[in-house]
Scaffold this active site. Sequence first.
Site, PDB file in Angstrom:
ATOM      1  N   SER A  74       0.821  -1.220   0.000  1.00  0.00           N
ATOM      2  CA  SER A  74       0.000   0.000   0.000  1.00  0.00           C
ATOM      3  C   SER A  74       0.850   1.262   0.000  1.00  0.00           C
ATOM      4  CB  SER A  74      -0.909   0.043   1.240  1.00  0.00           C
ATOM      5  OG  SER A  74      -1.108  -1.214   1.785  1.00  0.00           O
ATOM      6  N   HIS A 120      -8.361  -4.472  -7.259  1.00  0.00           N
ATOM      7  CA  HIS A 120      -6.956  -4.298  -7.647  1.00  0.00           C
ATOM      8  C   HIS A 120      -6.393  -5.647  -8.050  1.00  0.00           C
ATOM      9  CE1 HIS A 120      -6.868  -0.229  -6.087  1.00  0.00           C
ATOM     10  NE2 HIS A 120      -7.516  -0.672  -5.024  1.00  0.00           N
ATOM     11  N   HIS A 141      -2.630 -11.170   0.868  1.00  0.00           N
ATOM     12  CA  HIS A 141      -2.562 -11.139   2.330  1.00  0.00           C
ATOM     13  C   HIS A 141      -3.192 -12.395   2.913  1.00  0.00           C
ATOM     14  CE1 HIS A 141      -2.484  -6.859   1.127  1.00  0.00           C
ATOM     15  NE2 HIS A 141      -1.665  -6.709   2.151  1.00  0.00           N
ATOM     16  N   TYR A 150      -4.933 -12.425   5.523  1.00  0.00           N
ATOM     17  CA  TYR A 150      -6.272 -12.108   6.047  1.00  0.00           C
ATOM     18  C   TYR A 150      -7.360 -12.253   4.982  1.00  0.00           C
ATOM     19  CZ  TYR A 150      -5.505  -7.328   4.193  1.00  0.00           C
ATOM     20  OH  TYR A 150      -5.227  -6.259   3.399  1.00  0.00           O
ATOM     21  N   GLU A 151      -6.949 -12.347   3.701  1.00  0.00           N
ATOM     22  CA  GLU A 151      -7.934 -12.586   2.643  1.00  0.00           C
ATOM     23  C   GLU A 151      -8.336 -14.058   2.593  1.00  0.00           C
ATOM     24  OE1 GLU A 151      -6.802  -9.972  -1.085  1.00  0.00           O
ATOM     25  OE2 GLU A 151      -4.994 -10.510   0.017  1.00  0.00           O
ATOM     26  N   ALA A 162       2.876  -0.934   4.400  1.00  0.00           N
ATOM     27  CA  ALA A 162       2.400   0.147   5.267  1.00  0.00           C
ATOM     28  C   ALA A 162       2.335  -0.412   6.678  1.00  0.00           C
ATOM     29  CB  ALA A 162       1.017   0.610   4.815  1.00  0.00           C
ATOM     30  N   MET A 175       0.287  -6.156   8.567  1.00  0.00           N
ATOM     31  CA  MET A 175      -0.432  -7.412   8.317  1.00  0.00           C
ATOM     32  C   MET A 175       0.114  -8.160   7.108  1.00  0.00           C
ATOM     33  SD  MET A 175      -4.274  -5.882   8.689  1.00  0.00           S
ATOM     34  CE  MET A 175      -4.691  -4.662   9.944  1.00  0.00           C
ATOM     35  N   SER A 176       1.368  -7.939   6.771  1.00  0.00           N
ATOM     36  CA  SER A 176       1.911  -8.588   5.563  1.00  0.00           C
ATOM     37  C   SER A 176       3.398  -8.857   5.738  1.00  0.00           C
ATOM     38  CB  SER A 176       1.694  -7.676   4.346  1.00  0.00           C
ATOM     39  OG  SER A 176       2.508  -6.523   4.444  1.00  0.00           O
ATOM     40  N   ASN A 217       0.367   5.642  10.240  1.00  0.00           N
ATOM     41  CA  ASN A 217      -0.465   6.078  11.378  1.00  0.00           C
ATOM     42  C   ASN A 217       0.227   5.710  12.682  1.00  0.00           C
ATOM     43  OD1 ASN A 217      -1.392   3.292  10.201  1.00  0.00           O
ATOM     44  ND2 ASN A 217      -1.883   3.212  12.393  1.00  0.00           N
ATOM     45  N   HIS A 263      -8.892   2.836   7.491  1.00  0.00           N
ATOM     46  CA  HIS A 263      -8.170   2.437   6.284  1.00  0.00           C
ATOM     47  C   HIS A 263      -8.014   3.634   5.347  1.00  0.00           C
ATOM     48  CE1 HIS A 263      -6.565  -0.092   3.206  1.00  0.00           C
ATOM     49  NE2 HIS A 263      -7.571   0.142   2.381  1.00  0.00           N
TER      50      HIS A 263
HETATM   51  N1  HPA Z   1      -1.850  -1.955  12.163  1.00  0.00           N
HETATM   52  C1  HPA Z   1      -1.723  -2.977  11.292  1.00  0.00           C
HETATM   53  N2  HPA Z   1      -1.483  -2.808   9.997  1.00  0.00           N
HETATM   54  C2  HPA Z   1      -1.345  -1.550   9.549  1.00  0.00           C
HETATM   55  C3  HPA Z   1      -1.448  -0.444  10.396  1.00  0.00           C
HETATM   56  C4  HPA Z   1      -1.712  -0.653  11.780  1.00  0.00           C
HETATM   57  O1  HPA Z   1      -1.828   0.286  12.604  1.00  0.00           O
HETATM   58  N3  HPA Z   1      -1.249   0.669   9.614  1.00  0.00           N
HETATM   59  C5  HPA Z   1      -1.017   0.225   8.354  1.00  0.00           C
HETATM   60  N4  HPA Z   1      -1.074  -1.120   8.299  1.00  0.00           N
END
Ligand code: HPA
Length: 280
Positions: free
Chosen positions: A32, A63, A85, A87-88, A115, A213-214, A237, A248
């Site tokens: 991302s 995507h 991912h 989680y998918e 990210a 998460m990746s 973040n 998101h």
């Molecule tokens: N947590 C998990 N995955 C993320 C985050 C987060 O705060 N920000 C971007 N991907």
Amino acid sequence: MNGLLELLEESAAAIRARVPDAAPEVALVLGSGLAGAVRLLEDPRALPLADIPHVPTPSVSGHPGRLVFGRVGRLRLGVLQGRLHTYEGWSAAQTAFPVRLLITLGARVVVLTNASGGVREGLRAGDWMVITDQLNLSGKNPLEGPNDARVGPRFPDLSQAYDPGLRGLLLRAADAAGLPLQEGVYAMMSGPSYETPAEIRMLRTLGADAVGMSTVPEVIAAVHMGARVACLSCVTNAAAGLGGKLSHAEVEATAREAEDGGVRILRAFLDLLAGSAGPG
Ligand code: HPA
């Protein structure tokens, strides 16, 4: 025997049939944080993942994933746009398959981007961070199940999973681009819900600087195959409980704003890599 090696070689042959000179030296996985980095490629040739046998393809496609082959200066690259991912619903092994494929096609260096949420105090939204090590808290490992010893060892060593030489090049690249670059440990949580504030306190205690998460399955699979790995993370973040509510949309907006800087670091990194002893 029909093992992992045969699957990888069938997929590689299908790619070579479509893109005869698909022989990347460097694999680049765009998460991302850096999806736009594909614009660095000269003479790009794209192939939808759906056209490659054995590659899992996202069923809900907004995507659709693709592999793009091209050059950046002297270096030949294979770029994965649209990573998978866990989680998918994909297994860790499935999410790592495209990276394995790029290594099978020749890549000796794997550069991943992602990210993440900042766990360590002082990491701010929009910061770039070079990952120094990882905490696999996903409960998954791409090497579970039978091991194909022709692809890699049963028990690979992860004590230098993120190649120190490549990390040094990333730091020099950021310097050359005039941008600050943080360093830190990345913890993978399974997602897709963001973490709770209690989980973030736990991660901080455990030594995590950022959370996402990746990436972790791809890193393990790449090291398993003997590739050198580097990862550039966009801190999008402050992690849960350290800032405002997580969304998101905010993650995506920050990634978009930070992207130009990340692309500049990546470009400088590839130039340094081409000028060093080479990607091998
Ligand atoms: N947590 C998990 N995955 C993320 C985050 C987060 O705060 N920000 C971007 N991907």
